[in-house]
Design a protein around this motif. Structure first.
Motif, PDB file in Angstrom:
ATOM      1  N   ASP A 240      10.877  26.556 -27.068  1.00  0.00           N
ATOM      2  CA  ASP A 240      10.884  27.837 -26.358  1.00  0.00           C
ATOM      3  C   ASP A 240      12.159  27.950 -25.522  1.00  0.00           C
ATOM      4  O   ASP A 240      12.500  27.039 -24.766  1.00  0.00           O
TER       5      ASP A 240
ATOM      6  N   TYR B  82      25.279  32.973 -20.625  1.00  0.00           N
ATOM      7  CA  TYR B  82      24.783  33.159 -21.990  1.00  0.00           C
ATOM      8  C   TYR B  82      25.473  34.349 -22.651  1.00  0.00           C
ATOM      9  O   TYR B  82      25.909  34.287 -23.801  1.00  0.00           O
TER      10      TYR B  82
ATOM     11  N   ASP C 102      19.721  43.482 -21.272  1.00  0.00           N
ATOM     12  CA  ASP C 102      19.969  42.038 -21.155  1.00  0.00           C
ATOM     13  C   ASP C 102      21.259  41.744 -20.409  1.00  0.00           C
ATOM     14  O   ASP C 102      21.448  40.656 -19.874  1.00  0.00           O
TER      15      ASP C 102
ATOM     16  N   SER D 174      22.179  33.734 -16.989  1.00  0.00           N
ATOM     17  CA  SER D 174      22.137  34.913 -17.858  1.00  0.00           C
ATOM     18  C   SER D 174      23.544  35.381 -18.216  1.00  0.00           C
ATOM     19  O   SER D 174      23.846  35.676 -19.374  1.00  0.00           O
TER      20      SER D 174
ATOM     21  N   ASP E 123      12.889  29.787 -22.950  1.00  0.00           N
ATOM     22  CA  ASP E 123      12.736  29.940 -21.496  1.00  0.00           C
ATOM     23  C   ASP E 123      12.213  28.664 -20.837  1.00  0.00           C
ATOM     24  O   ASP E 123      12.733  28.234 -19.801  1.00  0.00           O
ATOM     25  N   HIS E 124      11.176  28.063 -21.422  1.00  0.00           N
ATOM     26  CA  HIS E 124      10.514  26.932 -20.770  1.00  0.00           C
ATOM     27  C   HIS E 124      10.829  25.588 -21.424  1.00  0.00           C
ATOM     28  O   HIS E 124      10.361  24.550 -20.938  1.00  0.00           O
TER      29      HIS E 124
ATOM     30  N   SER F 285      19.821  31.635 -11.776  1.00  0.00           N
ATOM     31  CA  SER F 285      19.242  32.394 -12.889  1.00  0.00           C
ATOM     32  C   SER F 285      20.183  33.511 -13.330  1.00  0.00           C
ATOM     33  O   SER F 285      20.411  33.721 -14.522  1.00  0.00           O
TER      34      SER F 285
END
Length: 702
Positions: free
Chosen positions: A172, A78, A379, A75, A174-175, A71
């Motif tokens: 979406d 990205y 972020d 991040s 995230d999901h 995770s």
């Protein structure tokens, strides 16, 4: 030896269960042998199951840790993708600027390039029919009439036209769950997203409008069944869309990039045209002989304005150098160039060329500020600690944005502290968790305060913002603290230890001149009051229960060890003259009820004094008075009601212990812990003395 041999036999590759059982039946002497063998196999099975459970649990923990690391990595990838996209856009702008410079240097080459670019970029879906600009605008108007709510948001302008449009499905981020079907309209300067209206074919409702200047396009790698997707980044948000097939996705990616390039190029040309000096209109000849002198006077200030020399090579290349510094993330170099320019133009007159140069530079300053703001956004990765923000903060301060730098720095640190608290594993033992929580929170607060002092040393106005931030952070800490300590109904002694740990950590902040003790008191006072009153109710209930079963008999502790233990407990409670209440052998000339009440009350007082601060004074005092009244009233009532002379004498002895030993000890310990005497406790003891002098004249309530 037998167990390991059996294990090896069962684990062998050629093991056959039927043959094994047959052989075992032939070799066994009887039923007992088979039973023992069965038990050994059963024990081996249970051992294997336990081992398997341990391995599964260990693998599960490793899987969770790996998922967390993935995770973090996702991040950061990205963010890296976004930075690379920004760099690509900046480098393309620099290339276009160099081409324009080459066109100015070589007019023939510029003419050839203009002829090659004469045919404007057309939408890929309409390459066959090249329409005029009026036709394209008509098409845009017709399409936009089908979109509800965009007429006011999208005013018509002569240069705006439709480049490409098509249906997409939004997911979406995230999901990766499907959200809605949309229709996207790409114009030469912006992208309009509209949602499809149910039961109305070809009709849409306005959803969002994004200028192309702040839009980045990222390809999303196919991961079946999720395929043919691309991502649009509009700081600070992002959206994921799915095209109908790979061909249409490719067209969208190409047309978006091409339109962005054309937009940047046309904007560059417009700025260059505006920057070109315009010839002054020649005034008509005049026959007025006096005008000559006036013209000479007017020409003098314009001659002074031309004194500013902007032909220096470093000034000519300054906008491009700033673009390169921003692209290479050389923030210090960019601010150094700006400082150099400000120093050079500091005492110079503001002429038209200077204004034009300032306009170009201000655009780069805005870009640089946006990049620095993004560097400080929550972020970004929070794992570098407060010092990781120093670079961006110091450059924002140099750009004169100290207030914004302060706000962003504190937001970044608040997110980091919140993340650290959230990732803390909740242990079974509350005190162990509170030790970890206090260490994580107060260490972060201390590091943030020191970094703040370093970064904002010359900006005294920002310190009030830090104090406000520290207060809000303390509230977040107290929420996590109270949830674990008070909401889970821990014992008063555990709560006292936990509060003591928090206070000790809070005092560490005084070494940097920050005292937040009063804030932690104010935030905890409600929960501590609740805990004290709850524990007081438990003691009163227990005392009333013992009073209801009171037989007024002496205690027999049976063994000298038990008597010695009780003597030690009473000494630790502050009762030094307990020996005068002990009798022969292991007898104690006191009731069990009175002894138990003394131990429970003194334990309550000791734990409450660990929690004490001035706001709790009256709550603690009133709780003590309530607890003591239950015992005092019970003794006085029993003294009046008892008719047996022996029992009455025994009750008087217990009353004497309460009034002359326990109450003075409570008063003394309270005064030591609080720092001042309690008048209410003195009044209670004096009232009790009056009761003993004339017990028949006073009515007590049980």
């Amino acid at each position: 030896g037998g167990g390991s041999r059996l294990r090896r036999q069962l684990e062998s590759g050629g093991f056959a269960a039927g043959e094994y059982v047959k052989q075992l039946s032939q070799q066994s002497d009887g039923d007992r042998d088979l039973q023992e063998h069965r038990q050994r196999i059963q024990a081996l099975s249970e051992e294997t199951a336990q081992s398997l459970k341990r391995n599964v649990y260990q693998n599960y923990r490793q899987f969770i840790e790996t998922a967390r690391e993935i995770s973090y990595l996702e991040s950061e990838m990205y963010q890296l993708s976004h930075i690379l996209t920004e760099q690509k856009g900046i480098m393309e702008a620099v290339t276009q600027a160099l081409l324009l410079q080459a066109d100015r240097d070589d007019p023939a080459l510029g003419a050839r390039r203009a002829a090659a670019a004469a045919d404007p970029f057309l939408p890929l879906s309409a390459k066959e029919a090249a329409a005029s600009e009026e036709g394209r605008q008509r098409t845009l108007t017709t399409l936009l009439e089908k979109v509800e709510g965009c007429r006011d948001l999208l005013p018509e302008s002569p240069g705006k036209y439709l480049v490409y449009n098509g249906d997409l499905v939004e997911y979406d981020a995230d999901h990766m769950a499907q959200i809605q079907r949309v229709h996207a309209f790409l114009m030469n300067d912006c992208l309009l997203v509209a949602t499809t209206l149910p039961n109305r074919r070809g009709a849409y409702r306005y959803d969002a409008l994004y200028p192309l200047d702040g839009l980045a396009v990222v390809n999303v790698k196919d991961n079946p069944p999720m395929k043919d997707m691309f991502k649009l980044l509009m700081f600070p948000e992002s959206r994921i869309f799915q095209a109908e097939n790979a061909k249409i996705k490719k067209e969208w990616l190409e047309v978006l990039e091409e339109t962005k390039r054309n937009r940047a190029l046309s904007e560059k040309r417009r700025l260059e045209q505006e920057a070109l000096p315009r010839p002054a209109p020649t005034p008509p000849e005049s026959t007025n002989p006096f005008e000559e002198d006036e013209e000479e006077e007017e020409e003098e200030p314009s001659a002074e304005e031309e004194v500013v020399d902007l032909s220096l090579e470093w000034i000519q290349e300054l906008p491009e150098d700033l673009d390169v510094c921003i692209a290479q993330r050389d923030f210090e170099g960019a601010v150094d160039l700006l400082d150099k320019l400000n120093e050079y133009l500091g005492d110079k007159p503001v002429s038209q060329p200077v204004k034009e140069l300032r306009a170009k530079v201000d655009e780069r300053v805005r870009q640089l500020t946006d990049v620095l703001v993004f560097e400080l956004s929550p972020d970004r990765s929070l794992r570098g600690g407060p010092r990781a923000t120093r670079r961006a903060v110091s450059q924002l301060i140099r750009l004169g944005q100290s207030t914004k730098a302060c706000e962003l720095f504190l937001k970044n640190r608040a997110a980091a502290v919140q993340t650290a608290i959230r990732q803390l594993r909740i242990e079974g033992a509350t005190l162990l968790y509170i030790h970890k929580l206090c260490h994580v929170f107060f260490t972060s607060l201390l590091e943030t305060a020191r970094e703040f002092e370093t970064d904002f040393a010359g900006n005294n106005g920002c310190y009030s913002a830090f104090v406000v931030w520290a207060r809000s952070s303390m509230r977040m800490f107290v929420d996590a603290f109270s949830k674990q300590v008070f909401d889970s109904k821990e014992s008063l002694s555990t709560a006292a230890e936990c509060v003591k740990v928090a206070k000790e950590h809070c005092k560490q902040l005084s070494e940097i001149g920050l005292d937040l003790t009063f804030i932690i008191h104010a935030l905890l006072v409600k929960d501590i009051k609740g805990a004290l009153q709850s524990y007081k109710d438990i003691i009163i209930e227990a005392t009333k229960h013992r009073n209801s079963e009171e037989m007024w008999r002496r205690m027999n502790l049976m063994t000298p060890e038990a008597l010695g233990k009780l003597r030690e407990e009473m000494r630790s409670c502050g009762v030094g003259n307990f020996d005068q209440y002990t009798g022969d052998d292991c007898w104690v000339n006191l009731s069990y009820t009175v002894v138990a009440f003394t131990k429970q009350t003194m334990a309550f007082l000791e734990e409450a004094l660990k929690l004490y601060f001035p706001e709790l004074h009256m709550v603690l005092l009133e709780s003590l008075v309530e607890i003591i009244l239950v015992a005092v009233q019970h003794v006085d009532y029993s003294l009046r009601c008892e008719q047996d002379p022996e029992k009455k004498a025994f009750i008087r002895q217990n009353a004497s212990f309460l009034y002359e030993t326990v109450l003075p000890v409570v008063e003394k310990r309270f005064e030591e812990g609080v720092g001042k005497p309690a008048k209410q406790l003195q009044d209670l003891r004096n009232a009790s003395r009056l009761m003993r002098v004339n017990p028949e004249s006073t009515t007590s309530v049980v």
